[in-house]
Design a protein around this motif. Structure first.
Motif, PDB file in Angstrom:
ATOM      1  N   ALA A  43       0.822  -1.207   0.000  1.00 24.98           N
ATOM      2  CA  ALA A  43       0.000   0.000   0.000  1.00 24.98           C
ATOM      3  C   ALA A  43       0.857   1.259   0.000  1.00 24.98           C
ATOM      4  O   ALA A  43       0.401   2.332   0.361  1.00 24.98           O
ATOM      5  CB  ALA A  43      -0.923  -0.006   1.211  1.00 24.98           C
ATOM      6  N   THR A  44       2.129   1.126  -0.390  1.00 23.86           N
ATOM      7  CA  THR A  44       3.052   2.260  -0.389  1.00 23.86           C
ATOM      8  C   THR A  44       3.481   2.575  -1.819  1.00 23.86           C
ATOM      9  O   THR A  44       3.920   1.690  -2.559  1.00 23.86           O
ATOM     10  CB  THR A  44       4.293   1.962   0.471  1.00 23.86           C
ATOM     11  OG1 THR A  44       3.865   1.621   1.789  1.00 23.86           O
ATOM     12  CG2 THR A  44       5.219   3.154   0.532  1.00 23.86           C
ATOM     13  N   ALA A  45       3.365   3.843  -2.175  1.00 30.38           N
ATOM     14  CA  ALA A  45       3.814   4.307  -3.479  1.00 30.38           C
ATOM     15  C   ALA A  45       5.244   4.817  -3.342  1.00 30.38           C
ATOM     16  O   ALA A  45       5.545   5.603  -2.456  1.00 30.38           O
ATOM     17  CB  ALA A  45       2.904   5.419  -3.983  1.00 30.38           C
ATOM     18  N   TYR A  46       6.122   4.355  -4.212  1.00 30.71           N
ATOM     19  CA  TYR A  46       7.505   4.842  -4.240  1.00 30.71           C
ATOM     20  C   TYR A  46       7.579   5.881  -5.347  1.00 30.71           C
ATOM     21  O   TYR A  46       7.327   5.578  -6.513  1.00 30.71           O
ATOM     22  CB  TYR A  46       8.476   3.681  -4.457  1.00 30.71           C
ATOM     23  CG  TYR A  46       8.601   2.855  -3.196  1.00 30.71           C
ATOM     24  CD1 TYR A  46       9.627   3.099  -2.297  1.00 30.71           C
ATOM     25  CD2 TYR A  46       7.662   1.883  -2.883  1.00 30.71           C
ATOM     26  CE1 TYR A  46       9.724   2.372  -1.114  1.00 30.71           C
ATOM     27  CE2 TYR A  46       7.755   1.150  -1.711  1.00 30.71           C
ATOM     28  CZ  TYR A  46       8.785   1.403  -0.829  1.00 30.71           C
ATOM     29  OH  TYR A  46       8.877   0.699   0.345  1.00 30.71           O
ATOM     30  N   VAL A  47       7.891   7.103  -4.923  1.00 31.52           N
ATOM     31  CA  VAL A  47       7.770   8.261  -5.807  1.00 31.52           C
ATOM     32  C   VAL A  47       9.093   8.970  -5.993  1.00 31.52           C
ATOM     33  O   VAL A  47      10.030   8.784  -5.223  1.00 31.52           O
ATOM     34  CB  VAL A  47       6.707   9.250  -5.258  1.00 31.52           C
ATOM     35  CG1 VAL A  47       5.342   8.612  -5.228  1.00 31.52           C
ATOM     36  CG2 VAL A  47       7.090   9.768  -3.888  1.00 31.52           C
ATOM     37  N   HIS A  48       9.126   9.793  -7.038  1.00 30.43           N
ATOM     38  CA  HIS A  48      10.296  10.616  -7.331  1.00 30.43           C
ATOM     39  C   HIS A  48       9.784  11.991  -7.752  1.00 30.43           C
ATOM     40  O   HIS A  48       8.793  12.089  -8.484  1.00 30.43           O
ATOM     41  CB  HIS A  48      11.124   9.995  -8.462  1.00 30.43           C
ATOM     42  CG  HIS A  48      12.481  10.599  -8.608  1.00 30.43           C
ATOM     43  ND1 HIS A  48      13.492  10.337  -7.756  1.00 30.43           N
ATOM     44  CD2 HIS A  48      12.949  11.460  -9.525  1.00 30.43           C
ATOM     45  CE1 HIS A  48      14.571  11.013  -8.134  1.00 30.43           C
ATOM     46  NE2 HIS A  48      14.263  11.700  -9.206  1.00 30.43           N
ATOM     47  N   PRO A  49      10.428  13.064  -7.294  1.00 31.90           N
ATOM     48  CA  PRO A  49       9.939  14.404  -7.660  1.00 31.90           C
ATOM     49  C   PRO A  49      10.058  14.652  -9.157  1.00 31.90           C
ATOM     50  O   PRO A  49      11.008  14.224  -9.800  1.00 31.90           O
ATOM     51  CB  PRO A  49      10.818  15.356  -6.863  1.00 31.90           C
ATOM     52  CG  PRO A  49      11.973  14.574  -6.385  1.00 31.90           C
ATOM     53  CD  PRO A  49      11.593  13.135  -6.416  1.00 31.90           C
ATOM     54  N   VAL A  50       9.076  15.365  -9.680  1.00 37.22           N
ATOM     55  CA  VAL A  50       9.089  15.763 -11.096  1.00 37.22           C
ATOM     56  C   VAL A  50       9.894  17.042 -11.192  1.00 37.22           C
ATOM     57  O   VAL A  50       9.635  18.003 -10.465  1.00 37.22           O
ATOM     58  CB  VAL A  50       7.646  15.981 -11.606  1.00 37.22           C
ATOM     59  CG1 VAL A  50       7.655  16.529 -13.024  1.00 37.22           C
ATOM     60  CG2 VAL A  50       6.860  14.694 -11.523  1.00 37.22           C
ATOM     61  N   PRO A  51      10.899  17.082 -12.063  1.00 36.38           N
ATOM     62  CA  PRO A  51      11.707  18.317 -12.180  1.00 36.38           C
ATOM     63  C   PRO A  51      10.848  19.479 -12.658  1.00 36.38           C
ATOM     64  O   PRO A  51       9.985  19.335 -13.508  1.00 36.38           O
ATOM     65  CB  PRO A  51      12.765  17.955 -13.232  1.00 36.38           C
ATOM     66  CG  PRO A  51      12.616  16.525 -13.532  1.00 36.38           C
ATOM     67  CD  PRO A  51      11.344  16.034 -12.938  1.00 36.38           C
ATOM     68  N   ARG A  52      11.126  20.660 -12.109  1.00 35.48           N
ATOM     69  CA  ARG A  52      10.418  21.882 -12.482  1.00 35.48           C
ATOM     70  C   ARG A  52      11.350  22.787 -13.269  1.00 35.48           C
ATOM     71  O   ARG A  52      12.544  22.883 -12.948  1.00 35.48           O
ATOM     72  CB  ARG A  52       9.939  22.632 -11.244  1.00 35.48           C
ATOM     73  CG  ARG A  52       8.750  21.994 -10.590  1.00 35.48           C
ATOM     74  CD  ARG A  52       8.252  22.872  -9.473  1.00 35.48           C
ATOM     75  NE  ARG A  52       9.180  22.737  -8.348  1.00 35.48           N
ATOM     76  CZ  ARG A  52       9.111  23.431  -7.241  1.00 35.48           C
ATOM     77  NH1 ARG A  52       8.173  24.337  -7.110  1.00 35.48           N
ATOM     78  NH2 ARG A  52       9.968  23.246  -6.272  1.00 35.48           N
ATOM     79  N   LEU A  53      10.801  23.445 -14.248  1.00 36.43           N
ATOM     80  CA  LEU A  53      11.569  24.449 -14.994  1.00 36.43           C
ATOM     81  C   LEU A  53      11.417  25.781 -14.290  1.00 36.43           C
ATOM     82  O   LEU A  53      10.295  26.233 -14.044  1.00 36.43           O
ATOM     83  CB  LEU A  53      11.059  24.562 -16.430  1.00 36.43           C
ATOM     84  CG  LEU A  53      11.254  23.314 -17.293  1.00 36.43           C
ATOM     85  CD1 LEU A  53      10.608  23.533 -18.646  1.00 36.43           C
ATOM     86  CD2 LEU A  53      12.731  23.025 -17.467  1.00 36.43           C
ATOM     87  N   GLU A  54      12.503  26.374 -13.950  1.00 33.74           N
ATOM     88  CA  GLU A  54      12.490  27.667 -13.262  1.00 33.74           C
ATOM     89  C   GLU A  54      12.338  28.768 -14.311  1.00 33.74           C
ATOM     90  O   GLU A  54      13.047  28.789 -15.304  1.00 33.74           O
ATOM     91  CB  GLU A  54      13.772  27.875 -12.462  1.00 33.74           C
ATOM     92  CG  GLU A  54      13.983  26.846 -11.366  1.00 33.74           C
ATOM     93  CD  GLU A  54      12.905  26.854 -10.306  1.00 33.74           C
ATOM     94  OE1 GLU A  54      12.388  27.940  -9.980  1.00 33.74           O
ATOM     95  OE2 GLU A  54      12.567  25.765  -9.811  1.00 33.74           O
TER      96      GLU A  54
END
Length: 153
Positions: free
Chosen positions: A141-152
């Motif tokens: 029941a755990t999602a393993y996630v990674h941040p989505v890069p943002r364009l500054e």
């Protein structure tokens, strides 16, 4: 048996039609290959009065169609979209972190309108609340996630 021998061409044609109609209900591409074999027997019956020879031609044609034509045709027709069910449909989707996510303390992520417990896919990361993340994997029941890069800007 004499009637079939006297009307062998028509008998092979009738068998091919019956198998063709039955294929419309099964859609398995087996009966249509057997129907093609029956058509081969019909063609052979034009040239010979021997039922045995026509039956051998029908058998060879059917086996050849099943072995050579059907696998490629079935592969071509079964090339539809993959159906993803359950938690597998969340892999690759994006969500918003609602509670800070670290490898030591699992946080929460909103995915498709539901709250999931989450941990970072990369154990060295800390993902703050409000960040957009992508789901790399679901374990239990755990999602393993990674941040989505943002364009500054």
């Amino acid at each position: 048996m004499d009637w079939i021998r006297e009307h062998m061409t028509e008998s092979w044609l009738a068998l091919a039609i019956v198998l063709g109609v039955a294929e419309m209900f099964s859609l398995d591409l087996v009966l249509i290959m057997l129907a093609t074999g029956a058509l081969g027997g019909m063609v052979a019956s034009f040239f010979t009065d021997s039922f045995a020879i026509a039956a051998v031609v029908a058998l060879i044609t059917s086996v050849g169609m099943l072995a050579v034509v059907r696998p490629g045709l079935a592969r071509k027709l079964d090339h539809g979209p993959e159906l993803r069910l359950g938690h597998r449909k969340l892999v690759g989707t994006q969500g918003i972190v609602t509670e800070t996510v670290t490898s030591l303390t699992p946080g929460r992520v909103r995915l498709s309108g539901e709250l999931w417990s989450a941990q970072p896919y990369d154990e060295t990361l800390t993902i703050e609340s409000g960040e957009t993340v992508e789901v790399f994997e679901i374990r239990g029941a755990t999602a393993y996630v990674h941040p989505v890069p943002r364009l500054e800007p």
